[in-house]
Design a protein around this motif. Structure first.
Motif, PDB file in Angstrom:
ATOM      1  N   THR A  52       0.834  -1.195   0.000  1.00 43.27           N
ATOM      2  CA  THR A  52       0.000   0.000   0.000  1.00 43.27           C
ATOM      3  C   THR A  52       0.873   1.251   0.000  1.00 43.27           C
ATOM      4  O   THR A  52       2.058   1.191   0.379  1.00 43.27           O
ATOM      5  N   PHE A  68      -4.439   7.819 -13.232  1.00 43.86           N
ATOM      6  CA  PHE A  68      -4.839   6.834 -12.224  1.00 43.86           C
ATOM      7  C   PHE A  68      -4.806   5.416 -12.808  1.00 43.86           C
ATOM      8  O   PHE A  68      -4.395   4.466 -12.136  1.00 43.86           O
ATOM      9  N   ARG A  69      -5.237   5.287 -14.043  1.00 42.54           N
ATOM     10  CA  ARG A  69      -5.183   3.963 -14.687  1.00 42.54           C
ATOM     11  C   ARG A  69      -3.737   3.482 -14.825  1.00 42.54           C
ATOM     12  O   ARG A  69      -3.445   2.300 -14.612  1.00 42.54           O
ATOM     13  N   TRP A  71      -1.170   4.292 -12.946  1.00 44.63           N
ATOM     14  CA  TRP A  71      -0.679   3.894 -11.625  1.00 44.63           C
ATOM     15  C   TRP A  71      -1.179   2.498 -11.264  1.00 44.63           C
ATOM     16  O   TRP A  71      -0.411   1.662 -10.798  1.00 44.63           O
ATOM     17  N   ALA A  72      -2.465   2.254 -11.494  1.00 46.89           N
ATOM     18  CA  ALA A  72      -3.029   0.941 -11.174  1.00 46.89           C
ATOM     19  C   ALA A  72      -2.338  -0.157 -11.981  1.00 46.89           C
ATOM     20  O   ALA A  72      -2.043  -1.233 -11.453  1.00 46.89           O
ATOM     21  N   ASP A  73      -2.072   0.119 -13.249  1.00 39.66           N
ATOM     22  CA  ASP A  73      -1.456  -0.885 -14.126  1.00 39.66           C
ATOM     23  C   ASP A  73      -0.027  -1.234 -13.709  1.00 39.66           C
ATOM     24  O   ASP A  73       0.478  -2.305 -14.077  1.00 39.66           O
ATOM     25  N   THR A  75       0.974  -1.778 -10.709  1.00 35.60           N
ATOM     26  CA  THR A  75       0.977  -2.467  -9.417  1.00 35.60           C
ATOM     27  C   THR A  75       0.296  -3.824  -9.522  1.00 35.60           C
ATOM     28  O   THR A  75      -0.596  -4.010 -10.362  1.00 35.60           O
ATOM     29  N   THR A  80      -2.857  -1.433  -2.825  1.00 33.90           N
ATOM     30  CA  THR A  80      -3.854  -0.373  -2.689  1.00 33.90           C
ATOM     31  C   THR A  80      -3.203   0.999  -2.558  1.00 33.90           C
ATOM     32  O   THR A  80      -2.126   1.140  -1.973  1.00 33.90           O
ATOM     33  N   LEU A 103      -8.789   3.836 -10.269  1.00 31.79           N
ATOM     34  CA  LEU A 103      -7.825   2.896  -9.688  1.00 31.79           C
ATOM     35  C   LEU A 103      -8.413   1.489  -9.585  1.00 31.79           C
ATOM     36  O   LEU A 103      -7.676   0.523  -9.370  1.00 31.79           O
ATOM     37  N   ASP A 105      -9.778  -1.878  -8.363  1.00 32.92           N
ATOM     38  CA  ASP A 105      -9.612  -2.605  -7.107  1.00 32.92           C
ATOM     39  C   ASP A 105      -8.332  -2.224  -6.372  1.00 32.92           C
ATOM     40  O   ASP A 105      -8.042  -2.768  -5.309  1.00 32.92           O
ATOM     41  N   ARG A 106      -7.563  -1.288  -6.940  1.00 30.25           N
ATOM     42  CA  ARG A 106      -6.383  -0.775  -6.232  1.00 30.25           C
ATOM     43  C   ARG A 106      -6.745   0.398  -5.314  1.00 30.25           C
ATOM     44  O   ARG A 106      -5.890   0.905  -4.601  1.00 30.25           O
ATOM     45  N   LEU A 107      -8.001   0.834  -5.332  1.00 23.80           N
ATOM     46  CA  LEU A 107      -8.421   1.950  -4.483  1.00 23.80           C
ATOM     47  C   LEU A 107      -8.597   1.483  -3.042  1.00 23.80           C
ATOM     48  O   LEU A 107      -9.400   0.591  -2.759  1.00 23.80           O
TER      49      LEU A 107
END
Length: 231
Positions: A52, A68-69, A71-73, A75, A80, A103, A105-107
């Motif tokens: 996290t 945001f997309r 960043w999620a990609d 990880t 989170t 984000l 499910d990374r939120l």
């Protein structure tokens, strides 16, 4: 030391999630990031070590949805982000909620910072404006907010660094370094006893002390700590 806490009832978030306040610090190289690591690779490297991170940039400006997309990609599943919302800017709440939703499910929990004295009208406005189901931790430093915890609990929100009142999850901020190993051991013992999911973050400094503290605390907590994402 003041502590901040957030909560959630989802069993999938069980455990203690330890990380730092941000990740994009060139001064953490080579102490944390290996020498030669490109700054574009900082997040993916960080996400292999921790599960996290606090996303502080959202407290100052809102990046585009595509950011945001991206960043999620970068990880792995289970990682989170804990985005920051400046509570004195209620007009951006709708845009904030829409963008952090990218984000997926990374939120993780949202940290709402209110630096001024107690304002119940502002609190109710924020609680009514955020998406239902959002994990919310209110970062309330002014002592006039003392006693607000039951109202937060009724809204399924928590106060940062509150480990005493009813909550469905906890949000802890370590913002007064340095920390001795004895202090970290004491915190590990405390967090090991918490039944709710815990999100804990160490404040960024120029030197890579925050990731060092975070890794040490995770090691001390042991099996109660959430495994590192992708690990």
């Amino acid at each position: 030391m003041t502590l901040s806490v957030a909560a959630t009832g989802e069993a999938s978030l069980a455990g203690v999630h330890v990380g730092t306040s941000g990740w994009s610090y060139p001064s953490w190289k080579p102490g944390f990031y290996p020498a030669g690591t490109d700054s574009k690779e900082f997040l993916s490297y960080y996400a292999r070590r921790f599960s996290t991170v606090e996303l502080n940039t959202t407290g100052y400006r809102l990046p585009a949805e595509e950011q945001f997309r991206r960043w999620a990609d970068q990880t792995p599943p289970g990682f989170t982000f804990a985005p920051k919302l400046a509570g004195n800017r209620p007009r951006i709440v709708a845009d904030f909620a829409a963008r952090v939703r990218m984000l997926g499910d990374r939120l993780g929990p949202t940290r709402v910072q209110l630096v001024s004295a107690r304002d119940d009208g502002m609190l109710e406005l924020l609680l009514g404006s955020l998406d239902p189901g959002t994990l919310v931790a209110f970062d309330l430093e002014h002592e006039s907010w003392n006693g607000v915890e039951p109202r937060l609990a009724a809204a399924n929100a928590v106060r940062v660094n509150d480990l005493e009142h009813e909550a469905t999850f906890r949000y802890v901020r370590f913002r007064d370094p340095p920390y001795s190993d004895e202090q970290l051991q004491t915190w590990a013992e405390r967090l090991r006893k918490v039944q709710e999911p815990v999100f804990a973050y160490f404040r960024h400094e120029q030197e890579p002390t925050a990731p060092t503290y975070a890794e040490r605390l995770s090691d001390l907590i042991g099996p109660a700590a959430t495994p590192k994402a992708g690990g």
